[in-house]
Design a protein around this motif. Structure first.
Motif, PDB file in Angstrom:
ATOM      1  N   SER A  71     -25.872 -17.434 -13.091  1.00 17.75           N
ATOM      2  CA  SER A  71     -26.133 -17.451 -14.521  1.00 17.75           C
ATOM      3  C   SER A  71     -25.685 -16.131 -15.127  1.00 17.75           C
ATOM      4  O   SER A  71     -26.101 -15.068 -14.675  1.00 17.75           O
ATOM      5  CB  SER A  71     -27.645 -17.646 -14.734  1.00 17.75           C
ATOM      6  OG  SER A  71     -28.000 -17.490 -16.088  1.00 17.75           O
ATOM      7  N   GLU A  81     -25.277 -13.779 -18.566  1.00 13.95           N
ATOM      8  CA  GLU A  81     -25.731 -13.575 -19.930  1.00 13.95           C
ATOM      9  C   GLU A  81     -24.565 -13.635 -20.900  1.00 13.95           C
ATOM     10  O   GLU A  81     -23.562 -12.928 -20.717  1.00 13.95           O
ATOM     11  CB  GLU A  81     -26.461 -12.229 -20.044  1.00 13.95           C
ATOM     12  CG  GLU A  81     -27.153 -12.008 -21.383  1.00 13.95           C
ATOM     13  CD  GLU A  81     -26.261 -11.286 -22.378  1.00 13.95           C
ATOM     14  OE1 GLU A  81     -25.357 -10.566 -21.943  1.00 13.95           O
ATOM     15  OE2 GLU A  81     -26.484 -11.453 -23.587  1.00 13.95           O
ATOM     16  N   ALA A  92     -22.336 -20.488 -17.067  1.00 12.02           N
ATOM     17  CA  ALA A  92     -22.752 -20.303 -15.672  1.00 12.02           C
ATOM     18  C   ALA A  92     -21.643 -20.745 -14.732  1.00 12.02           C
ATOM     19  O   ALA A  92     -20.781 -21.558 -15.101  1.00 12.02           O
ATOM     20  CB  ALA A  92     -24.011 -21.113 -15.404  1.00 12.02           C
ATOM     21  N   ILE A 114     -27.796 -24.553 -17.359  1.00 10.66           N
ATOM     22  CA  ILE A 114     -28.255 -23.174 -17.274  1.00 10.66           C
ATOM     23  C   ILE A 114     -27.937 -22.468 -18.580  1.00 10.66           C
ATOM     24  O   ILE A 114     -26.822 -22.541 -19.089  1.00 10.66           O
ATOM     25  CB  ILE A 114     -27.601 -22.452 -16.083  1.00 10.66           C
ATOM     26  CG1 ILE A 114     -28.151 -23.017 -14.774  1.00 10.66           C
ATOM     27  CG2 ILE A 114     -27.851 -20.940 -16.161  1.00 10.66           C
ATOM     28  CD1 ILE A 114     -27.455 -22.494 -13.534  1.00 10.66           C
ATOM     29  N   ASN A 115     -28.950 -21.775 -19.100  1.00  7.30           N
ATOM     30  CA  ASN A 115     -28.805 -20.989 -20.319  1.00  7.30           C
ATOM     31  C   ASN A 115     -29.303 -19.586 -20.059  1.00  7.30           C
ATOM     32  O   ASN A 115     -30.406 -19.396 -19.546  1.00  7.30           O
ATOM     33  CB  ASN A 115     -29.597 -21.635 -21.463  1.00  7.30           C
ATOM     34  CG  ASN A 115     -29.376 -20.907 -22.769  1.00  7.30           C
ATOM     35  OD1 ASN A 115     -29.974 -19.868 -23.022  1.00  7.30           O
ATOM     36  ND2 ASN A 115     -28.512 -21.445 -23.590  1.00  7.30           N
ATOM     37  N   HIS A 116     -28.490 -18.618 -20.419  1.00  5.68           N
ATOM     38  CA  HIS A 116     -28.846 -17.209 -20.175  1.00  5.68           C
ATOM     39  C   HIS A 116     -28.609 -16.466 -21.478  1.00  5.68           C
ATOM     40  O   HIS A 116     -27.663 -15.701 -21.619  1.00  5.68           O
ATOM     41  CB  HIS A 116     -27.969 -16.656 -19.050  1.00  5.68           C
ATOM     42  CG  HIS A 116     -28.464 -15.366 -18.463  1.00  5.68           C
ATOM     43  ND1 HIS A 116     -28.202 -15.010 -17.159  1.00  5.68           N
ATOM     44  CD2 HIS A 116     -29.160 -14.342 -18.974  1.00  5.68           C
ATOM     45  CE1 HIS A 116     -28.723 -13.828 -16.892  1.00  5.68           C
ATOM     46  NE2 HIS A 116     -29.311 -13.402 -17.999  1.00  5.68           N
ATOM     47  N   SER A 158     -33.271 -16.390 -18.063  1.00 12.85           N
ATOM     48  CA  SER A 158     -32.350 -17.474 -17.720  1.00 12.85           C
ATOM     49  C   SER A 158     -33.185 -18.731 -17.539  1.00 12.85           C
ATOM     50  O   SER A 158     -34.296 -18.667 -16.995  1.00 12.85           O
ATOM     51  CB  SER A 158     -31.593 -17.158 -16.426  1.00 12.85           C
ATOM     52  OG  SER A 158     -30.802 -18.273 -16.018  1.00 12.85           O
ATOM     53  N   CYS A 195     -35.172 -18.501  -8.403  1.00 10.18           N
ATOM     54  CA  CYS A 195     -34.166 -17.672  -9.050  1.00 10.18           C
ATOM     55  C   CYS A 195     -34.217 -16.260  -8.480  1.00 10.18           C
ATOM     56  O   CYS A 195     -35.215 -15.841  -7.903  1.00 10.18           O
ATOM     57  CB  CYS A 195     -34.351 -17.637 -10.561  1.00 10.18           C
ATOM     58  SG  CYS A 195     -35.824 -16.766 -11.101  1.00 10.18           S
TER      59      CYS A 195
END
Lengths: 110, 111
Positions: free
Chosen positions: A50, A52, A56, A69-71, A77, A94
């Motif tokens: 992941s 930022e 990803a 996946i979101n960061h 994350s 994680c």
């Protein structure tokens, strides 16, 4: 030392629903985090990296449309298991660059 | 990341030293040896790491052979709470956190 916190620690959901798991770095900024999956009596398998502010990177065989996946920030994350099925039941963990791991999230899909 | 080989399981008597071996014959010059342990249904817990010198902390000692092809994690006085799966991992520090896990060694400490 670096601390990574996951939430929730366990979740039970119905088949077909989506589940979001959060991974936070508590005392440091994490531009990169890693998501692992662990099935019973097996070792941890890396699912994705992941990043930022960018997309990803997924390992071979991991469906990016299923495991979103979101960061969006330097400390958070999220992993969303979409349209979960019983075979997605697993322990999701994680970690952050630096080697700190979260406590893990036990997902059970019924 | 280099591949590691560990025994599947080991037993140790409570209060005795537990010596867990790991082979990493293909380790590269810039790769460190890391040890983690995982107690059932928890995330991996960092124990110790080293490059080529022996290391010691409050949890354990790490002995790395001169050729760096193998190492031993030593828990000096094992307790029942040390029962866990122990993972030996070799990796660079560039992306520490991204680790290739083998099957590890299941250490059982017996009373």
């Amino acid at each position: 030392g670096a601390v990574v916190s996951q939430h929730p620690s366990w979740v039970i959901c119905k088949s077909g629903t989506s589940v979001k798991i959060e991974c936070r770095s508590l005392d440091f900024q994490a531009t990169t985090m890693f998501w692992y999956r662990q099935f019973p009596k097996q070792s941890l398998m890396l699912m994705a990296t992941s990043n930022e502010g960018s997309k990803a990177t997924y390992e071979q065989g991991v469906e990016k449309d299923k495991f979103l996946i979101n960061h969006a920030s330097l400390t958070l994350s999220t992993l969303t298991v979409t349209s979960a099925h019983p075979e997605d039941s697993s322990f999701y963990i994680c970690s952050a660059k630096g080697g700190a791991f979260g406590q893990g999230t036990r997902l059970t899909v019924v | 990341d280099a591949k590691t080989t560990q025994p599947t399981s080991m037993d140790c008597a409570e209060g005795r030293a537990a010596n867990l071996p790991c082979n990493h014959s293909t380790i590269s010059g810039n790769e460190y040896v890391y040890w983690y342990r995982q107690i059932h249904s928890q995330g991996p817990q960092y124990i110790i790491h080293g490059l080529k010198n022996n290391e010691t902390n409050e949890m354990a000692s790490l002995i790395i052979t001169e050729d760096r092809k193998s190492s031993t994690l030593i828990l000096p006085h094992a307790t029942l709470r040390d029962t866990a799966v122990y993972y030996c991992i070799v990796r660079t520090n560039t992306n520490a956190g991204k680790s290739t896990f083998g099957d590890g060694t299941t250490l059982t400490v017996k009373p």
